[in-house]
Write a protein that holds these residues in place. Structure first.
Motif, PDB file in Angstrom:
ATOM      1  N   ASP A   2      -8.210   0.010  11.854  1.00 37.36           N
ATOM      2  CA  ASP A   2      -9.234  -0.809  11.056  1.00 37.36           C
ATOM      3  C   ASP A   2      -8.207  -1.850  10.196  1.00 37.36           C
ATOM      4  O   ASP A   2      -7.509  -1.175   9.219  1.00 37.36           O
ATOM      5  CB  ASP A   2     -10.145  -0.240  10.246  1.00 37.36           C
ATOM      6  CG  ASP A   2     -11.205  -1.436   9.610  1.00 37.36           C
ATOM      7  OD1 ASP A   2     -10.713  -2.535   9.669  1.00 37.36           O
ATOM      8  OD2 ASP A   2     -11.998  -0.886   8.865  1.00 37.36           O
ATOM      9  N   GLU A   3      -8.130  -3.196  10.799  1.00 36.68           N
ATOM     10  CA  GLU A   3      -7.077  -3.998  10.004  1.00 36.68           C
ATOM     11  C   GLU A   3      -7.273  -4.390   8.648  1.00 36.68           C
ATOM     12  O   GLU A   3      -6.660  -4.726   8.022  1.00 36.68           O
ATOM     13  CB  GLU A   3      -6.634  -5.237  10.846  1.00 36.68           C
ATOM     14  CG  GLU A   3      -6.188  -5.047  12.189  1.00 36.68           C
ATOM     15  CD  GLU A   3      -5.819  -6.129  12.840  1.00 36.68           C
ATOM     16  OE1 GLU A   3      -5.703  -7.062  12.269  1.00 36.68           O
ATOM     17  OE2 GLU A   3      -5.552  -6.015  14.052  1.00 36.68           O
ATOM     18  N   THR A   4      -8.546  -4.254   8.186  1.00 35.83           N
ATOM     19  CA  THR A   4      -9.362  -4.479   7.063  1.00 35.83           C
ATOM     20  C   THR A   4      -8.839  -3.651   5.777  1.00 35.83           C
ATOM     21  O   THR A   4      -8.836  -4.206   4.679  1.00 35.83           O
ATOM     22  CB  THR A   4     -10.689  -4.840   7.179  1.00 35.83           C
ATOM     23  OG1 THR A   4     -11.378  -3.591   7.290  1.00 35.83           O
ATOM     24  CG2 THR A   4     -11.161  -6.055   8.002  1.00 35.83           C
ATOM     25  N   VAL A   5      -8.346  -2.560   6.253  1.00 38.35           N
ATOM     26  CA  VAL A   5      -8.021  -1.427   4.918  1.00 38.35           C
ATOM     27  C   VAL A   5      -6.823  -1.667   4.744  1.00 38.35           C
ATOM     28  O   VAL A   5      -6.355  -1.025   3.897  1.00 38.35           O
ATOM     29  CB  VAL A   5      -8.661  -0.107   5.485  1.00 38.35           C
ATOM     30  CG1 VAL A   5     -10.025  -0.149   5.757  1.00 38.35           C
ATOM     31  CG2 VAL A   5      -7.855   0.396   6.634  1.00 38.35           C
ATOM     32  N   TYR A   6      -5.869  -2.467   5.602  1.00 40.32           N
ATOM     33  CA  TYR A   6      -4.530  -2.453   5.267  1.00 40.32           C
ATOM     34  C   TYR A   6      -4.113  -3.728   4.740  1.00 40.32           C
ATOM     35  O   TYR A   6      -4.675  -4.788   5.114  1.00 40.32           O
ATOM     36  CB  TYR A   6      -3.834  -2.218   6.703  1.00 40.32           C
ATOM     37  CG  TYR A   6      -3.921  -0.582   7.077  1.00 40.32           C
ATOM     38  CD1 TYR A   6      -2.899   0.324   6.570  1.00 40.32           C
ATOM     39  CD2 TYR A   6      -4.867  -0.490   7.935  1.00 40.32           C
ATOM     40  CE1 TYR A   6      -3.160   1.492   7.090  1.00 40.32           C
ATOM     41  CE2 TYR A   6      -5.001   1.123   8.374  1.00 40.32           C
ATOM     42  CZ  TYR A   6      -4.226   2.036   8.181  1.00 40.32           C
ATOM     43  OH  TYR A   6      -4.197   3.085   8.471  1.00 40.32           O
ATOM     44  N   ASP A  66       3.400   1.684  -2.329  1.00 43.29           N
ATOM     45  CA  ASP A  66       2.251   0.750  -2.520  1.00 43.29           C
ATOM     46  C   ASP A  66       1.678   1.253  -0.682  1.00 43.29           C
ATOM     47  O   ASP A  66       2.289   1.678  -0.038  1.00 43.29           O
ATOM     48  CB  ASP A  66       2.823  -0.596  -2.168  1.00 43.29           C
ATOM     49  CG  ASP A  66       2.881  -1.202  -3.546  1.00 43.29           C
ATOM     50  OD1 ASP A  66       2.573  -0.674  -4.648  1.00 43.29           O
ATOM     51  OD2 ASP A  66       3.559  -2.459  -3.607  1.00 43.29           O
ATOM     52  N   SER A  67       0.280   0.886  -0.793  1.00 44.80           N
ATOM     53  CA  SER A  67      -0.298   0.946   0.435  1.00 44.80           C
ATOM     54  C   SER A  67       0.369   0.256   1.463  1.00 44.80           C
ATOM     55  O   SER A  67       0.998  -0.996   1.319  1.00 44.80           O
ATOM     56  CB  SER A  67      -1.755   0.513   0.404  1.00 44.80           C
ATOM     57  OG  SER A  67      -2.569   1.192  -0.728  1.00 44.80           O
ATOM     58  N   MET A  68       0.441   0.782   2.648  1.00 42.51           N
ATOM     59  CA  MET A  68       1.225   0.421   3.748  1.00 42.51           C
ATOM     60  C   MET A  68       0.365  -0.749   4.511  1.00 42.51           C
ATOM     61  O   MET A  68      -0.797  -0.981   4.460  1.00 42.51           O
ATOM     62  CB  MET A  68       1.582   1.434   4.924  1.00 42.51           C
ATOM     63  CG  MET A  68       2.511   2.346   4.276  1.00 42.51           C
ATOM     64  SD  MET A  68       2.594   3.595   5.350  1.00 42.51           S
ATOM     65  CE  MET A  68       0.982   4.557   5.095  1.00 42.51           C
ATOM     66  N   THR A  69       1.148  -1.627   5.120  1.00 41.80           N
ATOM     67  CA  THR A  69       0.362  -2.712   6.239  1.00 41.80           C
ATOM     68  C   THR A  69       0.301  -2.028   7.349  1.00 41.80           C
ATOM     69  O   THR A  69       0.612  -0.759   7.675  1.00 41.80           O
ATOM     70  CB  THR A  69       1.493  -3.715   6.361  1.00 41.80           C
ATOM     71  OG1 THR A  69       2.763  -3.356   7.004  1.00 41.80           O
ATOM     72  CG2 THR A  69       2.021  -4.515   4.948  1.00 41.80           C
ATOM     73  N   LEU A  70      -0.479  -2.694   8.308  1.00 41.25           N
ATOM     74  CA  LEU A  70      -0.989  -1.971   9.395  1.00 41.25           C
ATOM     75  C   LEU A  70       0.426  -1.577  10.382  1.00 41.25           C
ATOM     76  O   LEU A  70       0.048  -0.563  10.878  1.00 41.25           O
ATOM     77  CB  LEU A  70      -1.569  -2.902  10.151  1.00 41.25           C
ATOM     78  CG  LEU A  70      -2.081  -2.485  11.742  1.00 41.25           C
ATOM     79  CD1 LEU A  70      -3.164  -1.158  11.665  1.00 41.25           C
ATOM     80  CD2 LEU A  70      -3.141  -3.614  12.480  1.00 41.25           C
ATOM     81  N   LYS A 112      -9.242   4.035   7.137  1.00 40.40           N
ATOM     82  CA  LYS A 112      -9.213   4.029   5.566  1.00 40.40           C
ATOM     83  C   LYS A 112      -7.646   3.963   5.039  1.00 40.40           C
ATOM     84  O   LYS A 112      -6.786   4.375   6.226  1.00 40.40           O
ATOM     85  CB  LYS A 112      -9.844   5.161   4.869  1.00 40.40           C
ATOM     86  CG  LYS A 112      -8.997   6.656   5.116  1.00 40.40           C
ATOM     87  CD  LYS A 112      -9.981   7.788   4.326  1.00 40.40           C
ATOM     88  CE  LYS A 112      -9.067   8.972   4.284  1.00 40.40           C
ATOM     89  NZ  LYS A 112      -9.802  10.051   3.480  1.00 40.40           N
ATOM     90  N   LYS A 113      -7.325   3.635   3.721  1.00 42.85           N
ATOM     91  CA  LYS A 113      -6.079   3.854   3.290  1.00 42.85           C
ATOM     92  C   LYS A 113      -5.281   4.989   3.715  1.00 42.85           C
ATOM     93  O   LYS A 113      -5.845   5.963   3.191  1.00 42.85           O
ATOM     94  CB  LYS A 113      -6.091   3.282   1.983  1.00 42.85           C
ATOM     95  CG  LYS A 113      -4.740   2.920   1.298  1.00 42.85           C
ATOM     96  CD  LYS A 113      -4.740   2.544  -0.135  1.00 42.85           C
ATOM     97  CE  LYS A 113      -5.237   3.602  -0.864  1.00 42.85           C
ATOM     98  NZ  LYS A 113      -5.142   3.233  -2.528  1.00 42.85           N
TER      99      LYS A 113
END
Length: 1596
Positions: A511-515, A530-534, A451-452
């Motif tokens: 989980d790459e989809t949440v990043y 901002d939310s981070m990248t993986l 999760k984020k």
């Protein structure tokens, strides 16, 4: 009749015999006789000896009131000797009385029926005890009998335990209820008229001098015992006296009567600060002896040990748990109701009772209480606040269940509160520590990969776990102190702390989809939070592991105080394996603080780091603090003091010297050892006095020998190199009492990047001056790149040649840690990313687009904290076997409520033109301190108590309006329309008595012993019309201190500060700051400061009173005018005028009051006045004897000013003079004036030499002369006119402590910003970087070079080139025109004549005179140029941001010479040559030198008899190929000719068959060569010039 009386008397004489003691009939003992011939002279087997027992315990305040309170136990004690060594005893007809009276006599005695019936039931069983030679050894009693009942019986048996010896006076260690104590025996032997031997035995027992004593101590705060000072154990004196009347011999006797008297005096706040006294009186009188035992021996007995008191175990009965739940629920409801309104003074006491009630609960009951309140937010909050103070393993188990459950029962804030406070347990058990270990190792708040994740979540993870592991370390340390053992599993758990966290973070898969994957547009516009990248999330996780988590684990290891972790800590400090961050290494250093038992080991680890000047100064200072804490030997301090003289880092030197000086001046006995060591060390240390931006220790301390109390407030500021604000600040408030030091409060603030933040806000281009949005600090967009100008292209080319390093400023960050009474209560870690995340995903949930709309709404912030600041319980046995308890409990409730709105136009996010905001802040602090001393049993509690309450509140309502364009600022403060008490302190003293099922009965102490009435003082001031602020103080003075309220425990006291509003008091107060004529600000500063009061008068009509202060500063006329007007008093005026006279001296005149015409003689001249009051200050020029006179004249002054003058003259001035005499080396002489000077006072300053002067103060009737006053600046400055002297002093202070100044002259002498000097002759006419802004902003560059002449020669007269804001300024000297200085701005010569006016540019101003040019850039750079030298000055914002020949401006000098890649150089030529701007080719007219990255050694070198090619490991400035070095004599012209300059260069050599080929092949592999070792060194010349042939240049 007479015959019958004679017969009756004869019968009575045969039935009983009276033994008279010392002819005192009151003390006579009457015993029954079995036969007329025999006295009982020994205890006989099988007989029953019946005694009447009376035991009184009374408590009082002996220095305050005459009242006492207590209890009496009456009973019949039956003793039966069964065998020679085994006896029986029981209590019969026990009765309990409540007694009240005075010290001299009892006044009332009331039978406590319930307590009597209960005590008879509990004490009905007999006691069997073993006796050997009068000493009672072992006691047996019924298994079901409570321990506290057995202790009472031990108190009775304690009276018949005797160790009689042959000597008449002797001392022995005797065992009793209080332990094995020193006892002094006195034996007197007499006989009565019947020749019966009577022994009168007196024994005195010192109850504070016992080898084995039973004291039960519980406390939830840290107090360190001091071994170096005189102290009284537990702040108490206790002695007991036993008096025996015995019949028989020392070997065989019977005790007829025993009297014991013990007194326990408790000094909780100092020997002379007042005391609480407990007096115990016991009487055991033999009245009957019978043949047969009157009771049976109990068959169900068990051993209860010897006579020594045993602390009863707390047994929680299930039947009582329901009552506990009700009590807890009642207290929670009380606190809940007060949370909705203003707190009362009872709130802290309710919190105390809540904690007390929770202590009675078992685990199941605690669960029931939680289930009862979990859905009630306010009650739940108070329960969370109170739980950690319960100090029982059931509480830890409940917290474990709540935190580790799969359900989300607790919020993160609640978990943080519990984890932070759980370390307050002071008597942990093995189970409670194991429970806490399980919490820390559990996977709650794990790092979720599915999760984020944002910065706030990361902060929560680390903060909660940090608090848990720290508390675990504290608990392990407490467990070690309590049990002297720690299990290996706990040690292993702390050792594997990092591995545990690593294991937890690997429980889920990424989980790459949440990043998010950022687009190119998002990357170009960075929005923080901002939310981070993986990749960013993974990188953040690794960073957290190696920094925060490692720091957390080190803190846990340090808190344990175990040496087991040294193998883990030492490599981190010494950087043996991997590079650690500074915070991690500092945490490792602090982890050694508790290892006081291993001082040599700590010294061996930290001393090498302290000695290393290249380590960070903050790390070294922390090493010193830990060494000073663990090694207080004079040899260690002396070693450090001697090495301090050679210390290179001024930060380290300043801190250690001030710390040693602080220790040497300490007056507290607990620090005596360190004080003596520091005083000895200072004998070998040179004094250090550095500026405000250097690390220091400052302290204020007091110690009163009379009360044996001391306080200390210490501030440690640790600066990092190149910071204007301290990197770490520690504020400690400490109290010393009876040899124990207690930290009342400790505040630690850690910061980084604050200088950069302050510059962004307050600097030239800061948000404050540019009126940008402060939120731009959180959200920054990259600016569009404009086209590059010619000047910028030239500067880019120079930067490419020099390749200077870049100083990257730290991101702003602050940690705030607060501890009270040794317990951490708050830990806040704030940085930019965290604040942004809070805005975006926390309180406002906005991406800044609608932030204006959110802030315009009413925002409410509310925080409430309940704390047990101190909970201390001592249980000490009395000789009667009853437990004497000392309880000190301090609790506080703190609440801050804030409502706020903010509106900005056009927007808060963009540039603001106006801003309006409203704030409503109400802080509330309530503290309740209860001190009790008395007897606490399950049946009865009684004693003496002190109850002190303190509450503070200061509601503030404010409206702020700012017009940035017109420079108008307005502050509106609505007033509370009621009387308000800001602060209230109440100190009460009372006696109390409470039965098992009754409420507490209070008897207020009336202070009869002080013989004084309460002193009452009321003082008021009226800051505004009809608005009074008053202080009411009432106290009972102590004997010998009739006017001092500062002797506690001497009587009830009360202090309150409150506001009192009259009918015409203002309803609103408005303050305005207006700048008049904004456009003319530079020429004339005209400011109005207006205060407006609005309200209603007696007739309920609205009124407005306006007071205006006008400040006018006219630069042209050198005049300052201050005028004050008040609309409420139209005829009243006040004016102050200060004028610079023609001689530039200053005259100041002040006139104020109502119109009044009168004449008065001033300075022997009649002068007319038109206002009530007049005051003039005149500064006179220097006379022939170097004396300046500053004279003050007055015509008339208000009475309040006369009062202030009188108090100053009679009280303040003598104290100042006395202090100067004792603390300085001045001489003072006071003499009367026989010809008084009316209305005049003169201050005369007479200079004696460069640093001293005499000061004379001529007052109307007295003259005071102070000789040999040392001044901080050269006293010649004072010879200047007053304005010029002030300006010079101001400039020198700024230069010394804040700004940096760098100078260069034509002979090659440099002095850097940090006052480091070196010599270097500029190479030829090549440009060098004098100074440069090496931060990412790159705001300026200053170059310096020698002047080339038309005939291809070079003159050492400098040329300076300054690049500022896309502008190029050249400063040079025309040698053919009489050395005239010239300035070119962007290639165009300007300001051609020496009297040219100053010119303003976008970047600042340029001024000139006949010999100098001065560039003053508003960004903080000043360059002063003349033909002989150059001076560069930078503002404090450039601390640690500059580079070049002027150094780095970081306050340190020992590694000042840093080259372009930030490597320190020891050779000034090598250092300066690295900042040389080399030429492009041999045709370059100014500099033909080129930079050889890999210089091949031209000479032939052989390795193993084989030719080798050698290459330099560093770049070298050389003449181009085909050119050769020219001699300085052929290059320079003028009076000064530089010499040749050489640098030492290291070469790496490699064998080669063809040296030429190898050299050509290795030219492109310079990086590989730099990594190789040095094979040989060569001195290489840095040429001043090159001679090149045309062919050589053509070949290039």
């Amino acid at each position: 009749m007479n015959v019958w009386l004679l017969v009756l008397g004869f019968a009575l004489a045969n039935a009983a015999t009276t033994i008279v003691k010392n002819n005192d009939l009151y003390d006579s003992i009457t015993i029954n006789r079995n036969s007329p011939e025999k006295y009982p002279t020994e205890f006989e087997l099988g007989k029953t000896y019946r005694y009447n027992f009376t035991g009184d315990v009374r408590t009082s305040f002996p220095q305050t009131g005459n009242e006492t309170i207590g209890q009496r136990i009456n009973c019949t004690v039956e003793i039966v000797p069964l065998t020679t060594g085994l006896w029986n005893m029981r209590m019969v007809n026990t009765t309990v009385f409540e007694i009240n009276g005075t010290h001299d006599r009892l006044e009332t005695m009331r039978n406590s029926t319930n307590a009597t019936m209960e005590l008879r039931k509990l004490a009905k069983h007999n006691v069997t005890f073993q006796v050997s030679q009068g000493k009672i050894e072992t006691i047996f009693t019924n298994k079901t009998e409570p321990e506290w009942i057995t202790n009472i019986k031990k108190g009775i048996l304690n009276m018949i335990s005797l160790q009689l010896k042959k000597d008449k006076v002797y001392e022995t260690d005797e065992e009793g209820v209080s332990g094995t104590c020193k006892t002094l025996y006195t034996v007197k032997e007499t006989t009565n008229e019947d020749l019966v031997t009577i022994l009168n035995v007196t024994k005195v027992r010192d109850l504070t001098n016992c080898t084995k004593s039973v004291v039960n101590k519980e406390k939830n705060f840290k107090a360190k015992t001091c071994d170096d000072c005189e102290k009284t154990e537990d702040s108490m004196d206790a002695t007991a006296t036993f008096q025996y009347n015995i019949t028989g011999t020392k070997q065989r006797f019977i005790i007829n009567q025993v009297r014991s008297d013990a007194r326990y005096v408790f000094f909780p706040l100092g020997v002379k600060g007042g005391s609480i006294s407990v007096r115990v009186n016991q009487t055991l009188r033999l009245f009957s002896v019978t043949e047969d035992p009157l009771f049976d021996i109990s068959k169900e007995q068990e051993s209860r040990g010897n006579l020594m008191y045993k602390v009863p175990e707390v047994v929680k009965v299930e039947e009582e748990m329901l009552n506990t739940v009700n009590k807890v629920h009642f207290m929670l409801k009380k606190l809940e109701s007060q949370s909705l309104v203003n707190f009362t003074v009872d709130a802290p006491s309710h919190f105390i009772l809540l904690v007390r009630s929770l202590t009675e609960a078992n685990f199941n009951t605690l669960q029931d209480i939680w289930n009862l309140v979990r859905d009630k937010p306010l009650q739940r909050k108070w329960l969370i606040e109170a739980l950690p103070y319960v100090n029982q393993e059931e509480m830890v188990l409940l917290i474990k269940e709540l935190i580790t459950t799969e359900e989300t029962l607790l919020t993160t804030e609640e978990k943080m509160t519990l984890m932070m406070k759980i370390g307050t347990i002071r008597k942990p058990t093995v189970k409670s520590v194991e429970y806490l270990k399980d919490i820390c190792e559990h996977r709650f708040l794990q790092w979720p990969h599915n999760k984020k994740v944002n910065t706030e979540y990361v902060y929560n993870i680390t903060s909660v776990r940090y608090s848990c592991w720290r508390s675990l370390g504290v608990q392990i340390n407490m467990l070690k102190k309590e049990h002297k053992y720690v299990s290996p599993s706990l040690v292993q758990s702390v050792t594997n702390c990092e591995k545990t966290f690593d294991k937890i973070t690997k429980l889920t898969v990424w989980d790459e989809t949440v990043y998010k994957t950022k687009t190119a547009a998002q990357q170009s516009t960075k929005v923080l939070g901002d939310s981070m990248t993986l990749e960013e999330a993974k990188s953040l996780l690794e960073t957290v592991k190696t920094t925060k988590v490692r720091e957390m684990c080190l803190v846990a290891m340090g808190q344990t105080g175990l040496p087991d972790f040294i193998p883990v800590i030492q490599p981190i400090i010494e950087q043996k394996f991997t590079q650690q961050t500074l915070d991690v290494r500092i945490a490792a250093v602090h982890a050694l603080r508790r290892l006081k038992d291993l001082p040599n080991k700590v010294l061996s680890i930290l001393l090498p780091v302290l000695r290393n000047p290249y380590e960070d100064s903050e790390l070294r200072v922390n090493c010193y603090l830990v060494i000073a804490k663990t090694n207080q030997r004079p040899s260690v301090f002396t070693l450090i003091g001697q090495e301090l003289n050679r210390e290179k880092s001024m930060q380290v030197r300043s801190f250690i010297y001030t710390h040693l000086k602080f220790l040497a001046q300490d007056v507290q006995p607990c620090n005596r050892k360190a004080t003596l060591a520091a005083r000895y060390a200072l004998r070998f240390t040179k004094p250090v006095d550095m500026g405000p931006t250097y690390s220091k220790v400052r302290a204020v301390r007091t110690f009163d020998q009379e009360t044996k109390m001391g306080t200390k407030m210490e501030v440690q500021t640790i600066f990092s190199e190149g910071e204007l604000t301290p990197k770490r600040t520690n504020l400690v408030g400490e109290v010393e009492l009876f040899g124990k030091k207690t930290k009342i409060v400790e505040v630690e603030v850690k910061t980084s990047g604050m200088t950069n933040l302050l510059e962004k806000m307050l600097g030239h281009d800061g948000f404050f001056y540019k009126r940008k949005s402060v939120f731009d600090l959180l959200k920054e967009n990259t600016r569009k790149r404009r086209s590059v100008s010619t000047n910028e292209e030239e500067l880019l080319k120079i930067n490419k040649k020099v390749s200077p390093y870049e100083v990257k400023p730290e991101e702003p960050r602050m940690q705030f840690i607060v501890s009270m009474f040794g317990n951490r209560i708050n830990h806040l870690d704030i940085n930019k990313d965290y604040l942004t995340t809070l805005i975006k995903e926390g309180k406002f949930k906005t991406d800044f687009s609608n932030l204006d709309e959110e802030l315009a709404k009413k925002q409410v912030f509310n925080t409430t904290k309940g704390m047990m600041l101190m909970d201390q319980r001592y249980e000490y046995p009395t000789i009667m076997g009853l437990p004497l308890s000392f309880n000190t409990t301090v609790a506080s409730i703190m609440r801050v409520t804030m409502n706020t709105t903010v509106t900005a136009l056009p927007s808060l996010i963009s540039k603001q033109e106006s801003l309006s905001a409203s704030f409503n802040i109400t802080p509330e602090v309530m503290v309740n301190a209860i001190l009790k001393m008395g007897v606490h049993t399950p049946l009865i509690k009684f004693g003496s108590a002190v109850n002190s309450t303190f509450n503070f509140t200061l509601p503030v309502k404010t409206n702020i309006t700012i017009d940035f364009l017109k420079k108008k600022y307005e502050l509106l403060m609505p007033q509370i329309e009621q009387n308000l008490t800001f602060m209230n302190f109440t100190h009460k003293m009372y006696n109390f008595w409470q039965g098992n099922q009754t409420t507490e009965n209070h008897t207020v102490v009336n202070t009869t012993l002080t013989n004084r009435k309460p002193v009452k003082n009321v003082m008021c001031m009226e800051p505004f019309q009809d608005q009074l602020v008053c202080m009411n103080m009432t106290y009972v003075p102590r004997l010998g201190h009739p006017t001092s309220p500062f002797h506690p425990l001497t009587g009830p006291s009360h202090l309150s500060i409150f506001s009192l509003r009259k009918p015409m008091a203002p309803k609103t107060i408005k303050l305005q700051y207006n700048v008049k004529n904004v456009d003319n600000w530079e020429r004339e500063k005209n400011i109005d400061i207006i205060m407006t009061l609005t309200g209603k008068n007696w007739e309920q009509m609205e009124y407005t009173n306006t007071t205006t202060l006008n400040f006018l500063l006219n630069h042209a006329n050198k005049r300052i005018e201050i005028t004050v007007r008040d609309t409420n008093r139209p005829r009243w005026r006040a004016g102050v005028v200060a004028v610079n006279k023609m001689g530039e001296e200053v005259d100041m005149e002040a006139k104020w009051g109502l119109p009044r015409t009168y004449t008065q003689k001033i300075n022997n001249t009649d002068k007319d006045f038109n206002r009530e009051y007049f005051l003039k200050v005149n500064s006179q020029s220097w006379t022939w004897n170097n004396t300046r006179n500053i004279t003050m004249f007055w015509a008339d002054t208000p009475q309040w000013l006369k009062n202030v003058t009188y108090i100053t003259k009679t009280h303040v001035l003598p104290r100042i003079l006395d202090m100067m005499t004792t603390t300085t080396e001045v001489d003072i002489r006071r003499e009367p004036v026989f010809n008084p000077i009316i209305n005049s006072t003169t201050l005369s300053l007479r200079v004696k030499d460069n640093r001293t002067m005499d000061v004379e103060l001529h007052m109307p009737i007295e003259k005071v002369t102070i000789f040999n006053v040392t001044v901080p600046v050269n006293s010649s400055v004072l010879k200047e006119t007053l304005p010029k002297a002030v300006s010079i002093i101001q400039r020198r202070v700024v230069e010394k402590y804040l700004s940096g100044n760098c100078t260069y002259n034509t002979t090659g002498n440099f002095k850097t910003y940090d006052n480091f000097t070196y010599n270097y002759n500029l190479t030829g006419s090549c440009a060098h970087v004098l100074t440069k802004d090496c931060s990412p902003n790159k705001r300026f560059t200053v170059l310096v070079q020698n002047t080339p002449t038309p005939n291809n020669l070079v003159h050492t007269v400098p040329i300076v080139t300054v690049f500022i804001e896309n502008n190029k300024i050249e400063l040079l000297t025309r040698s053919h025109q009489n050395h005239e200085v010239v300035m070119k701005f962007n290639g165009v010569e300007e300001m051609r004549t020496h009297d040219s006016p100053a010119m303003d540019y976008e970047f600042g101003k340029i001024e000139r005179n006949q010999t100098h040019f001065t560039i003053k850039a508003t960004l903080g750079l000043t360059v002063v140029y003349c033909k002989d030298n150059v001076t560069s000055s930078v503002s404090p914002w450039y601390v640690n941001k500059t580079c070049g020949l002027c150094g780095d401006f970081n306050g340190e000098t020992f590694h000042e010479m840093k080259n372009t890649i930030r490597e320190e150089q020891t050779n000034s030529t090598k250092f300066a040559a690295s900042w040389l701007v080399h030429g492009d080719s041999c045709e370059d007219p100014t500099c033909k030198l080129t930079k050889e990255q890999l210089h091949p050694l031209p000479e032939v070198v052989y390795l193993a008899n084989k030719p080798a090619a050698c290459f330099s490991k560093e770049p070298i400035m050389m003449c181009p190929m085909g050119c050769y070095n020219d001699s300085p004599e052929n290059i320079f012209t003028g009076t000064f000719i530089p010499t040749k300059q050489f640098i030492k260069v290291g070469y790496f050599c490699m064998a080669s068959e063809d040296v030429k080929v190898t050299k050509s092949q290795m030219q492109a592999r310079s990086e590989l060569i730099k990594e190789q070792p040095v094979d040989l060194w060569r001195d290489v010349e840095v040429p001043h010039g090159c001679i090149c042939s045309n062919n050589a240049c053509n070949k290039q």
